[in-house]
Design a protein around this motif. Structure first.
Motif, mmCIF file in Angstrom:
data_model
loop_
_atom_site.group_PDB
_atom_site.id
_atom_site.type_symbol
_atom_site.label_atom_id
_atom_site.label_comp_id
_atom_site.label_asym_id
_atom_site.label_seq_id
_atom_site.Cartn_x
_atom_site.Cartn_y
_atom_site.Cartn_z
ATOM 1 N N LYS A 34 -4.913 6.077 -11.529
ATOM 2 C CA LYS A 34 -4.442 4.949 -10.733
ATOM 3 C C LYS A 34 -4.402 5.390 -9.282
ATOM 4 O O LYS A 34 -3.793 6.408 -8.941
ATOM 5 C CB LYS A 34 -3.044 4.504 -11.173
ATOM 6 C CG LYS A 34 -2.515 3.339 -10.355
ATOM 7 C CD LYS A 34 -1.130 2.923 -10.812
ATOM 8 C CE LYS A 34 -0.623 1.756 -9.976
ATOM 9 N NZ LYS A 34 0.741 1.375 -10.383
ATOM 10 N N VAL A 35 -5.085 4.631 -8.414
ATOM 11 C CA VAL A 35 -5.123 4.934 -6.987
ATOM 12 C C VAL A 35 -4.472 3.767 -6.246
ATOM 13 O O VAL A 35 -4.819 2.613 -6.480
ATOM 14 C CB VAL A 35 -6.570 5.134 -6.486
ATOM 15 C CG1 VAL A 35 -6.593 5.481 -5.010
ATOM 16 C CG2 VAL A 35 -7.277 6.208 -7.301
ATOM 17 N N THR A 36 -3.539 4.106 -5.352
ATOM 18 C CA THR A 36 -2.824 3.094 -4.578
ATOM 19 C C THR A 36 -3.137 3.286 -3.105
ATOM 20 O O THR A 36 -3.029 4.402 -2.582
ATOM 21 C CB THR A 36 -1.295 3.231 -4.797
ATOM 22 O OG1 THR A 36 -1.023 3.132 -6.195
ATOM 23 C CG2 THR A 36 -0.537 2.153 -4.046
ATOM 24 N N TYR A 37 -3.537 2.200 -2.442
ATOM 25 C CA TYR A 37 -3.762 2.242 -0.992
ATOM 26 C C TYR A 37 -2.432 2.035 -0.296
ATOM 27 O O TYR A 37 -1.727 1.057 -0.541
ATOM 28 C CB TYR A 37 -4.767 1.165 -0.569
ATOM 29 C CG TYR A 37 -5.076 1.205 0.912
ATOM 30 C CD1 TYR A 37 -5.875 2.214 1.427
ATOM 31 C CD2 TYR A 37 -4.572 0.252 1.781
ATOM 32 C CE1 TYR A 37 -6.164 2.274 2.781
ATOM 33 C CE2 TYR A 37 -4.854 0.295 3.135
ATOM 34 C CZ TYR A 37 -5.656 1.311 3.634
ATOM 35 O OH TYR A 37 -5.933 1.375 4.974
ATOM 36 N N ASN A 38 -2.064 2.966 0.593
ATOM 37 C CA ASN A 38 -0.779 2.921 1.279
ATOM 38 C C ASN A 38 -0.889 2.492 2.741
ATOM 39 O O ASN A 38 0.063 2.621 3.488
ATOM 40 C CB ASN A 38 -0.092 4.291 1.211
ATOM 41 C CG ASN A 38 0.309 4.639 -0.200
ATOM 42 O OD1 ASN A 38 0.612 3.764 -1.002
ATOM 43 N ND2 ASN A 38 0.288 5.916 -0.529
ATOM 44 N N GLY A 39 -2.056 2.007 3.143
ATOM 45 C CA GLY A 39 -2.261 1.630 4.540
ATOM 46 C C GLY A 39 -2.629 2.838 5.375
ATOM 47 O O GLY A 39 -2.503 3.984 4.953
ATOM 48 N N ASP A 40 -3.120 2.580 6.577
ATOM 49 C CA ASP A 40 -3.454 3.647 7.521
ATOM 50 C C ASP A 40 -4.422 4.664 6.916
ATOM 51 O O ASP A 40 -4.298 5.872 7.132
ATOM 52 C CB ASP A 40 -2.175 4.324 8.027
ATOM 53 C CG ASP A 40 -2.396 5.079 9.329
ATOM 54 O OD1 ASP A 40 -3.335 4.726 10.070
ATOM 55 O OD2 ASP A 40 -1.637 6.033 9.592
ATOM 56 N N ILE A 53 1.156 13.912 -7.705
ATOM 57 C CA ILE A 53 0.563 12.829 -6.921
ATOM 58 C C ILE A 53 -0.402 13.468 -5.932
ATOM 59 O O ILE A 53 -0.035 14.377 -5.185
ATOM 60 C CB ILE A 53 1.639 12.036 -6.164
ATOM 61 C CG1 ILE A 53 2.585 11.361 -7.154
ATOM 62 C CG2 ILE A 53 0.992 11.017 -5.231
ATOM 63 C CD1 ILE A 53 3.791 10.719 -6.507
ATOM 64 N N ILE A 54 -1.644 13.004 -5.943
ATOM 65 C CA ILE A 54 -2.645 13.505 -5.010
ATOM 66 C C ILE A 54 -2.769 12.501 -3.873
ATOM 67 O O ILE A 54 -3.030 11.322 -4.107
ATOM 68 C CB ILE A 54 -4.004 13.699 -5.707
ATOM 69 C CG1 ILE A 54 -3.872 14.739 -6.811
ATOM 70 C CG2 ILE A 54 -5.077 14.092 -4.692
ATOM 71 C CD1 ILE A 54 -5.103 14.888 -7.665
ATOM 72 N N LYS A 55 -2.576 12.982 -2.654
ATOM 73 C CA LYS A 55 -2.648 12.124 -1.482
ATOM 74 C C LYS A 55 -3.932 12.413 -0.713
ATOM 75 O O LYS A 55 -4.340 13.570 -0.605
ATOM 76 C CB LYS A 55 -1.441 12.350 -0.575
ATOM 77 C CG LYS A 55 -0.125 11.994 -1.242
ATOM 78 C CD LYS A 55 1.034 12.218 -0.311
ATOM 79 C CE LYS A 55 2.330 11.820 -1.006
ATOM 80 N NZ LYS A 55 3.462 11.854 -0.078
ATOM 81 N N THR A 56 -4.548 11.360 -0.187
ATOM 82 C CA THR A 56 -5.731 11.529 0.650
ATOM 83 C C THR A 56 -5.555 10.739 1.935
ATOM 84 O O THR A 56 -4.791 9.781 1.996
ATOM 85 C CB THR A 56 -7.023 11.030 -0.039
ATOM 86 O OG1 THR A 56 -6.960 9.620 -0.218
ATOM 87 C CG2 THR A 56 -7.262 11.720 -1.358
ATOM 88 N N ASP A 57 -6.258 11.176 2.969
ATOM 89 C CA ASP A 57 -6.462 10.320 4.135
ATOM 90 C C ASP A 57 -7.956 10.364 4.438
ATOM 91 O O ASP A 57 -8.670 11.230 3.973
ATOM 92 C CB ASP A 57 -5.588 10.707 5.333
ATOM 93 C CG ASP A 57 -5.841 12.089 5.893
ATOM 94 O OD1 ASP A 57 -7.017 12.464 6.068
ATOM 95 O OD2 ASP A 57 -4.866 12.796 6.182
ATOM 96 N N ASN A 58 -8.407 9.394 5.153
ATOM 97 C CA ASN A 58 -9.849 9.255 5.343
ATOM 98 C C ASN A 58 -10.314 9.950 6.612
ATOM 99 O O ASN A 58 -10.905 9.349 7.490
ATOM 100 C CB ASN A 58 -10.236 7.776 5.339
ATOM 101 C CG ASN A 58 -11.683 7.588 4.970
ATOM 102 O OD1 ASN A 58 -12.353 8.523 4.574
ATOM 103 N ND2 ASN A 58 -12.173 6.383 5.116
#
Length: 163
Positions: A34-40, A53-58
């Motif tokens: 499950k991937v959740t978009y958190n904005g920004d 929980i794996i966090k990414t930024d673009n």
């Protein structure tokens, strides 16, 4: 049965996926991510089986680029982990300790897609004869992540064996 709308939505999504897999005659689902978009430009991923929980930024699009891995970093990290794990499976069956082995991965992108991947394995103090080395190198080339990448992505694998 359901205490929130979110639980109901998750049930419907899972039931739909299960029905589709049955229709397509797919026997087993390995994981549900499950991937959740958190904005920004940020996301969080979970797999339901792990509390991690794996966090990414673009990367460059984000104001805080480099705080987390980018999705491409995650793909390449998964590819490297998969190759080392496949090699580890061969090593374990041959009673070879490959603890400390590493792979450095770099890539070239073109038109928003990975074009070329370079992976350099450093097999520190791995005592393996030539036959075992070839088997381990062959296993790396058979990793499911690499086999799932587009066929036109050029993959250069090199192995440095320290004796």
């Amino acid at each position: 049965m359901f205490t929130t709308n979110g639980e109901f939505e998750n049930f419907i999504i899972f039931a739909t996926i299960k029905k589709l897999l049955t229709y397509k005659n797919i026997k087993q689902v390995m994981a549900e991510i499950k991937v959740t978009y958190n904005g920004d430009f940020r996301t969080e991923s979970t797999n339901g089986q792990s509390p991690i929980i794996i966090k990414t930024d673009n990367s460059m699009q984000s104001q805080q680029a480099g705080v987390n891995f980018s999705p491409v970093d995650m793909l390449l990290g998964s590819y490297g982990a998969c190759m080392l794990s496949m090699m580890g499976n061969v090593a374990m069956r041959r009673d070879i300790d490959m603890t400390g082995a590493t792979v450095n991965i770099s890539y070239e992108m073109e038109e928003m897609a990975i074009k070329t991947i370079w992976a350099c394995f450093h097999m520190k103090a791995v005592a393996a004869d030539e036959k075992a080395r070839k088997a381990m190198e062959g296993a790396a080339k058979q990793c499911p992540v690499g086999n799932s990448l587009r066929a036109d992505i050029v993959k250069h694998l090199s192995f440095i064996w320290d004796d």
